[in-house]
Scaffold this motif. Structure first.
Motif, short mmCIF file in Angstrom:
data_model
loop_
_atom_site.label_atom_id
_atom_site.label_comp_id
_atom_site.label_asym_id
_atom_site.label_seq_id
_atom_site.Cartn_x
_atom_site.Cartn_y
_atom_site.Cartn_z
N TRP A 61 -9.28 0.24 4.57
CA TRP A 61 -10.22 -0.49 3.52
C TRP A 61 -9.38 -1.48 2.67
O TRP A 61 -9.82 -2.55 2.59
N ARG A 62 -8.15 -1.24 2.47
CA ARG A 62 -7.51 -2.25 1.84
C ARG A 62 -7.00 -3.53 2.47
O ARG A 62 -7.22 -4.48 2.06
N TYR A 113 0.71 -1.16 0.01
CA TYR A 113 -0.05 -0.06 -0.07
C TYR A 113 0.87 1.37 -0.01
O TYR A 113 1.80 1.30 0.77
N THR A 116 -8.57 10.27 6.21
CA THR A 116 -8.94 9.78 4.78
C THR A 116 -7.76 8.74 4.32
O THR A 116 -8.00 7.60 3.79
N THR A 153 -3.62 15.38 2.32
CA THR A 153 -4.87 14.57 2.67
C THR A 153 -4.89 14.36 4.00
O THR A 153 -4.01 13.91 4.89
N ASN A 203 -8.61 5.68 6.48
CA ASN A 203 -9.53 5.07 6.03
C ASN A 203 -9.22 4.11 4.59
O ASN A 203 -9.64 3.03 4.63
N TYR A 204 -8.65 4.77 3.87
CA TYR A 204 -8.01 3.88 2.66
C TYR A 204 -7.04 2.66 3.15
O TYR A 204 -7.21 1.54 2.57
N MET A 235 -12.71 8.91 0.52
CA MET A 235 -11.70 7.86 0.36
C MET A 235 -11.38 7.49 -1.04
O MET A 235 -10.26 7.43 -1.42
N TRP A 236 -12.60 7.18 -1.72
CA TRP A 236 -12.07 6.80 -3.33
C TRP A 236 -11.83 8.13 -4.17
O TRP A 236 -11.23 8.02 -5.13
N GLU A 280 -8.25 7.90 -3.61
CA GLU A 280 -7.73 6.79 -4.25
C GLU A 280 -7.48 7.28 -5.67
O GLU A 280 -6.57 6.80 -6.32
#
Length: 777
Positions: free
Chosen positions: A402-403, A226, A395, A391, A398-399, A302-303, A306
């Motif tokens: 999530w991964r 990541y 956030t 950022t 969260n990313y 978050m997205w 991304e």
């Protein structure tokens, strides 16, 4: 030992196959000699009688014995014009399979894919659990079924410990009742190590999160990458030693979709739903009270982040120049490079010595500031620091969380598996998840592949295949060198180096011998443990074990005899930095290769695959390294200019291939595979001609007497690529896969091939005989 039931099933399979074959051949050729059908029936009866006396063996060995008896007991059949017809079991079955695959109503000079594969596609609808169905997929499923038999057996003290460990892993994975009882706890415990997933919490303290700590843990425990991809491998400019590489990160979706989310609204909607529902599942499990509105807002932020992350990565088509990707720096220089980025916050700051040492401490390795590393995308590092700086920490957290959830959720409850499937059904077009047993067998094979591979080789691999394939490799290398000799666009000095590189290419066939040694297999997996009740922990233990084993190679000498893949896999490989080719046991079976088959089928099958892998040493990327795998420009300027012109022909040609949706093949990212397909086919055909010159003309196939041996060669090649994909999977392949879709792996190489055009009498300018053909090797 296999049970008597299994033996009878094997023999019945043989008998059933032969009966089907005789019907197909008889239907296809009304004038087929009656004697041929008599031979088929005789072979079948021999097979049924053998059921009462033979020892348990694989179907392949049963067929081999039947073929021997047939060859010794019955005279070969002869056509009216004096040509021999092969009547062995292998020839009967192979002929039936080709006949079943073909569409004889199609014009071979207009569309050879339809001609060779139309019948196959009609008879092989995509299973509900698949997004594509190809010859590769069928073999992989058959291999998995063999692994299931092995893994379902009781632990055996006579087997190597890692084999029993694999069985324990399979058992734990299959025990869904225990997995449901454990629930999401292993996953939420992992997330808690990094301050918990913010969007699932009612309150969250950003001071509890550090993205560097989280990504280091992911790399150590699971091999995830990541933000940064950190790995060690052979130094591409000095392959006698290994080094650490620092590269751009992986992404959760295809880069092109993330860069332009509005261009794929259905996928992005499904992706947002997946994240949202996964977050709600974890929130509900923890009973934190986080609101739906909070989750929705966090998912959007978050997205969006991304998407920005994807934009700073370099697309695949711009990553084919090895020299551009080779940027050796001391760790202290990398530190200076990223510290030069103006920042406001500390979000993007990286202490590289600490970061790399934390990763490699898994193997008790310290990475000092004086360590020489290779940075593949230097500008990406600067852009990452700048992006993270602007950022919000929430956030970023969260990313990362999530991964973890996306990559590891499948090892937990059925609810998380269902959420993942709902998204993949949109992305790939599948309508049903694969069987749990298939998932578990494949996971065990991926994690303990040399152990499962050892049992696979013991049960299902014939040693003669290893010997014969090795001989074919030698013939293919000779064929490649004669093509080099014939190349009018190359100068003598460059030709000499190309021939030398081909000669020096090392080969790995079937399996590494050491896996048959119980002590050696146990030594390789020493320290790996598993239980029958902790699936999530088993996966973590195995990944961490393999990561440590890999990290330890950083300080060791280069082992050019080491297998980099396991035998129980249906694939083949070229490794540029080792200048090696690998053909695991899993691919050495029909339709690629078959003991006792005619050579035209084996050369059209595995021969073209061997040629493909050899040609990778000389494709647009392989040409950039020498016989040792070191990056080197061994081309004279004029010859290199000629090479690039011919390579551009392939780029332009394949870029004009379109699928039903109108999407074009990416001729740049697929050029290496396309060059290998085209070159491999030409090498295999030439090698087959060498075989015929040395051994004489081959007999014809029963029911296919109208086809010459050379035509059967090309039909066998095309048959490898029979397959069909869902529209969604095809679109994803266009976006992400360096291989062209199956159809164009037939159409492209054959329409560029003058030998094919001659053998099938295709007029110049017809779709399968291009005027503007592309030829490199």
């Amino acid at each position: 030992m296999e049970s008597n039931t299994v033996v009878l099933q094997v023999i019945w399979s043989c008998f059933h196959h032969l009966i089907q074959a005789s019907a197909k051949i008889f239907t296809n050729m009304a004038k087929l000699p009656v004697a041929t059908l008599a031979v088929i029936g005789f072979i079948a009866l021999l097979g049924m009688n053998d059921a009462y006396v033979i020892q348990p063996r694989t179907l392949q060995r049963v067929l081999k014995d039947q073929a021997r008896i047939t060859k010794e007991g019955i005279a070969p059949l002869i056509t009216a014009d004096g040509k021999a017809i092969c009547t062995t079991t292998e020839c009967v079955v192979a002929a039936a399979n080709l006949i079943e695959s073909m569409d004889l109503t199609a014009d071979p000079c207009q569309d050879f894919f339809q001609y060779a594969c139309g019948g196959w596609i009609e008879k092989h609808p995509i299973p509900d659990s698949k997004s594509r169905w190809t010859q590769f997929d069928i073999l992989r499923d058959e291999l998995t079924e063999i692994l299931k038999v092995i893994l379902r057996e009781e632990n055996n003290p006579n087997d190597a410990i890692p084999v029993n460990t694999a069985r324990d892993m399979f058992t734990a994975c299959s025990d869904t009742d225990t997995i449901e009882i454990i629930g999401l706890k292993p996953l939420t415990d992992l997330l808690a190590l990094f301050g918990n997933w913010p969007m699932t919490q009612n309150t969250w303290d950003e001071a509890t999160f550090d993205w560097k700590t989280a990504t280091v843990a992911g790399r150590r425990l699971y091999g995830t990458n990541y933000f940064l991809s950190v790995f060690n491998y052979l130094d591409s400019e000095n392959t006698d030693q290994s080094t650490i590489y620092i590269d751009q990160s992986s992404l959760a979706l295809p880069r092109s979709i993330l860069v332009n989310p509005s261009g794929s609204p259905e996928i992005m909607s499904a992706y947002s739903t997946y994240i949202t529902d996964a977050a709600k599942a974890i929130r509900d499990y923890l009973a934190t009270g986080a609101t739906d509105a909070q989750i929705d807002a966090d998912v959007l932020a978050m997205w969006t982040f991304e998407s920005e992350l994807a934009k700073i990565t370099t697309p695949a088509e711009d990553r084919r120049n090895i020299t551009r990707l080779y940027n050796p720096l001391l760790v202290s220089e990398v530190q200076g490079w990223t510290d030069s980025v103006p920042t406001i916050t500390n979000n993007g700051k990286i202490n590289w010595e600490e970061y790399l040492t934390n990763i490699y401490s898994l193997a008790d390795i310290t990475v000092p500031s004086t360590e020489r590393v290779i940075v593949t995308e230097t500008e990406y590092l600067k852009k990452l620091v700048a992006l993270l700086d602007v950022t919000p920490t929430r956030t970023i957290a969260n990313y990362i969380h999530w991964r973890f959830v996306k990559d590891l959720g499948g090892y937990t409850t059925q609810q998380m598996i269902d959420l993942a499937f709902a998204f993949s059904s949109v992305l790939y077009g599948t309508s049903q998840p694969e069987a749990r047993s298939t998932t578990c067998a494949n996971q065990a094979n991926n994690l303990v592949g040399f152990a499962t591979g050892a049992k696979y080789v013991e049960r299902a691999f014939d040693e003669a295949a290893k010997t014969e394939t090795t001989l074919m490799i030698a013939n293919l290398k000779t064929a490649f060198k004669t093509l080099v000799d014939d190349a009018t666009w190359m100068d003598a000095d460059t030709k000499a180096i190309a021939r030398e590189k081909a000669d020096y290419m090392s080969e790995f066939v079937g399996y590494p011998d050491w896996i048959k040694d119980k002590a050696a297999l146990e030594a390789y997996y020493d320290g790996l443990t598993a239980t029958t009740t902790a699936h999530f922990q088993n996966v973590q233990n195995a990944n961490s074990f393999l990561n440590k084993k890999d990290f330890l190679t950083l300080r060791g000498p280069t082992d050019r005899t080491r297998w980099n893949t396991y035998p129980s896999i249906v694939n083949a490989f070229y490794e540029p930095q080792l200048n090696s080719i690998t053909f695991p046991a899993g691919i050495l079976q029909p339709p690629f290769y078959g003991l006792g088959r005619l050579a035209n089928m084996n050369y059209g099958g595995i021969g073209s695959v061997i040629g493909h892998e050899i040609t990778h040493g000389f494709d647009d990327q392989g040409r950039q390294s020498d016989k040792y795998g070191n990056t080197a420009n061994w081309w004279t300027p004029e010859t290199l200019a000629n090479y690039l012109e011919r390579a551009q022909c392939f780029i332009d040609q394949y870029s004009n291939f379109t699928v039903a949706s109108g999407s074009h093949v990416n001729g740049v990212t697929t050029q290496g595979e396309n060059i290998a397909d085209n070159g491999g086919l030409r090498e295999a055909y030439r090698a087959y001609n060498f075989y015929v010159a040395a051994n004489g003309a081959e007999p014809l196939l029963p029911g296919l007497e109208q086809f010459s041996s050379d035509q059967i060669f090309f039909l066998s090649y095309a048959n490898l690529w029979c397959g069909v994909e869902t529209p969604e999977r095809l679109e994803d392949q266009i976006l992400t896969d360096p291989h062209s879709p199956s159809r164009f792996r037939v159409i492209g190489p054959l329409s560029n091939n003058e030998d094919f055009a001659r053998e099938f009498n295709c007029p110049a300018g017809s779709p399968m005989n291009r005027v503007d053909d592309c030829i490199l090797w």
